[in-house]
Design a protein around this motif. Sequence first.
Motif, PDB file in Angstrom:
ATOM      1  N   ALA A  74       0.828  -1.210   0.000  1.00  0.00           N
ATOM      2  CA  ALA A  74       0.000   0.000   0.000  1.00  0.00           C
ATOM      3  C   ALA A  74       0.862   1.260   0.000  1.00  0.00           C
ATOM      4  N   TYR A  75       1.944   1.262   0.789  1.00  0.00           N
ATOM      5  CA  TYR A  75       2.784   2.461   0.818  1.00  0.00           C
ATOM      6  C   TYR A  75       3.614   2.583  -0.459  1.00  0.00           C
ATOM      7  N   ARG A  76       4.012   1.458  -1.037  1.00  0.00           N
ATOM      8  CA  ARG A  76       4.740   1.494  -2.320  1.00  0.00           C
ATOM      9  C   ARG A  76       3.894   2.176  -3.398  1.00  0.00           C
ATOM     10  N   LYS A  77       2.586   1.931  -3.375  1.00  0.00           N
ATOM     11  CA  LYS A  77       1.688   2.592  -4.334  1.00  0.00           C
ATOM     12  C   LYS A  77       1.671   4.102  -4.087  1.00  0.00           C
ATOM     13  N   ALA A  78       1.725   4.503  -2.829  1.00  0.00           N
ATOM     14  CA  ALA A  78       1.754   5.933  -2.507  1.00  0.00           C
ATOM     15  C   ALA A  78       3.044   6.570  -3.023  1.00  0.00           C
ATOM     16  N   LEU A  79       4.160   5.864  -2.876  1.00  0.00           N
ATOM     17  CA  LEU A  79       5.442   6.411  -3.344  1.00  0.00           C
ATOM     18  C   LEU A  79       5.433   6.701  -4.834  1.00  0.00           C
ATOM     19  N   VAL A  80       4.751   5.865  -5.598  1.00  0.00           N
ATOM     20  CA  VAL A  80       4.655   6.079  -7.051  1.00  0.00           C
ATOM     21  C   VAL A  80       3.949   7.405  -7.342  1.00  0.00           C
ATOM     22  N   ALA A  81       3.064   7.828  -6.457  1.00  0.00           N
ATOM     23  CA  ALA A  81       2.295   9.057  -6.662  1.00  0.00           C
ATOM     24  C   ALA A  81       3.055  10.322  -6.265  1.00  0.00           C
ATOM     25  N   LEU A  82       4.242  10.170  -5.672  1.00  0.00           N
ATOM     26  CA  LEU A  82       5.012  11.371  -5.310  1.00  0.00           C
ATOM     27  C   LEU A  82       5.383  12.135  -6.578  1.00  0.00           C
ATOM     28  N   PRO A  83       5.148  13.435  -6.582  1.00  0.00           N
ATOM     29  CA  PRO A  83       5.431  14.231  -7.774  1.00  0.00           C
ATOM     30  C   PRO A  83       6.922  14.540  -7.922  1.00  0.00           C
ATOM     31  N   ASP A  84       7.290  15.008  -9.096  1.00  0.00           N
ATOM     32  CA  ASP A  84       8.684  15.378  -9.377  1.00  0.00           C
ATOM     33  C   ASP A  84       9.079  16.718  -8.763  1.00  0.00           C
ATOM     34  N   CYS A  85       8.119  17.470  -8.249  1.00  0.00           N
ATOM     35  CA  CYS A  85       8.394  18.827  -7.765  1.00  0.00           C
ATOM     36  C   CYS A  85       8.886  18.851  -6.318  1.00  0.00           C
ATOM     37  N   TYR A  86       9.305  17.718  -5.784  1.00  0.00           N
ATOM     38  CA  TYR A  86       9.679  17.680  -4.384  1.00  0.00           C
ATOM     39  C   TYR A  86      11.083  17.089  -4.223  1.00  0.00           C
ATOM     40  N   GLU A  87      11.669  17.395  -3.107  1.00  0.00           N
ATOM     41  CA  GLU A  87      12.885  16.730  -2.634  1.00  0.00           C
ATOM     42  C   GLU A  87      12.575  16.349  -1.195  1.00  0.00           C
TER      43      GLU A  87
END
Length: 97
Positions: A74-87
């Motif tokens: 479930a958390y791996r799916k959330a990680l995929v949704a992290l946008p490119d605009c962050y560090e």
Amino acid sequence: MAKGYWVSVYPALSDPEALTAYDTLAGPAVRAAGGRLLSRGDRVVAHEAGIAHRVVLIEFDSLEQAVAAYESEAYRKALVALPDCYERDFRIIEGID
């Protein structure tokens, strides 16, 4: 038993609204794994070499539970949704027993 913690610091986040998809998936995944959100602070008072960036602190009953939550499907799916605009500087740490 010592608790486990996720500590996330966001040194660069050009579009906070872009985290909505991640937050929508990550919140339920973390709660299902036994995590408790302690702070999602945009208001940070920094001292010495500290820099006032957004900090997220999540508590688990143990370090092992915190690691398992990060590695969950479930958390791996959330990680995929992290946008490119962050560090993000992300750590899993053990508390003091």
